[in-house]
Design a protein around this motif. Sequence first.
Motif, mmCIF file in Angstrom:
data_model
loop_
_atom_site.group_PDB
_atom_site.id
_atom_site.type_symbol
_atom_site.label_atom_id
_atom_site.label_comp_id
_atom_site.label_asym_id
_atom_site.label_seq_id
_atom_site.Cartn_x
_atom_site.Cartn_y
_atom_site.Cartn_z
ATOM 1 N N ILE A 8 0.837 -1.204 0.000
ATOM 2 C CA ILE A 8 0.000 0.000 0.000
ATOM 3 C C ILE A 8 0.869 1.250 0.000
ATOM 4 O O ILE A 8 2.075 1.185 0.222
ATOM 5 N N LYS A 9 0.229 2.394 -0.211
ATOM 6 C CA LYS A 9 0.935 3.672 -0.133
ATOM 7 C C LYS A 9 1.255 3.979 1.328
ATOM 8 O O LYS A 9 0.448 3.698 2.223
ATOM 9 N N LYS A 12 -1.159 5.625 3.906
ATOM 10 C CA LYS A 12 -2.373 4.890 4.251
ATOM 11 C C LYS A 12 -2.166 3.908 5.406
ATOM 12 O O LYS A 12 -3.120 3.296 5.882
ATOM 13 N N LEU A 13 -0.938 3.741 5.866
ATOM 14 C CA LEU A 13 -0.643 2.722 6.872
ATOM 15 C C LEU A 13 -1.470 2.875 8.143
ATOM 16 O O LEU A 13 -2.075 1.914 8.614
ATOM 17 N N VAL A 16 -5.151 1.964 7.604
ATOM 18 C CA VAL A 16 -5.326 0.527 7.379
ATOM 19 C C VAL A 16 -5.124 -0.237 8.679
ATOM 20 O O VAL A 16 -5.910 -1.133 9.020
ATOM 21 N N LYS A 58 6.853 2.155 -0.696
ATOM 22 C CA LYS A 58 5.588 1.487 -0.401
ATOM 23 C C LYS A 58 5.689 0.869 0.986
ATOM 24 O O LYS A 58 6.761 0.776 1.570
ATOM 25 N N ILE A 77 -8.741 -3.901 3.755
ATOM 26 C CA ILE A 77 -7.534 -3.279 3.187
ATOM 27 C C ILE A 77 -7.880 -2.508 1.921
ATOM 28 O O ILE A 77 -7.492 -1.352 1.759
ATOM 29 N N ALA A 81 -7.389 1.467 1.832
ATOM 30 C CA ALA A 81 -6.168 1.890 1.138
ATOM 31 C C ALA A 81 -6.447 2.541 -0.219
ATOM 32 O O ALA A 81 -5.577 3.192 -0.778
ATOM 33 N N ARG A 82 -7.638 2.376 -0.752
ATOM 34 C CA ARG A 82 -7.942 2.886 -2.094
ATOM 35 C C ARG A 82 -8.017 4.409 -2.126
ATOM 36 O O ARG A 82 -8.689 5.022 -1.323
ATOM 37 N N ASP A 88 -2.106 2.493 -5.978
ATOM 38 C CA ASP A 88 -2.755 2.193 -4.698
ATOM 39 C C ASP A 88 -2.239 0.906 -4.077
ATOM 40 O O ASP A 88 -2.261 0.757 -2.866
#
Length: 112
Positions: A8-9, A12-13, A16, A58, A77, A81-82, A88
Amino acid sequence: MKMITAVIKPFKLDDVREALSEVGVQGMTVMEVKGFGRQKGHTEIYRGAEYAVDFLPKIRLDIAAQDDEVERIIETIVQVARTGKTGDGKVFVTPLEHVVRIRTGESDEAAV
């Protein structure tokens, strides 16, 4: 059991992780990685010189899950994450044949 690997980016961690915690995920491994897909790299200018950044930063998440939890984890996820933009990430699911908890010696489902 399955091993869920998500790429994922980085920004976004936290979102998520929080969402996965809410659906019952109690542990995961997080790694900072670099890579590219369709997004490819990009060019940047540093001190007046242009250079190519071929690998983009990433985050890789590894989550060991029981079979009945896999779809819920994947949906969480993907939903969180989108961004709708290229890069993405991806989610991979592979069979997990054997797990051992080092501290107790428990194995398989009991070790997850």
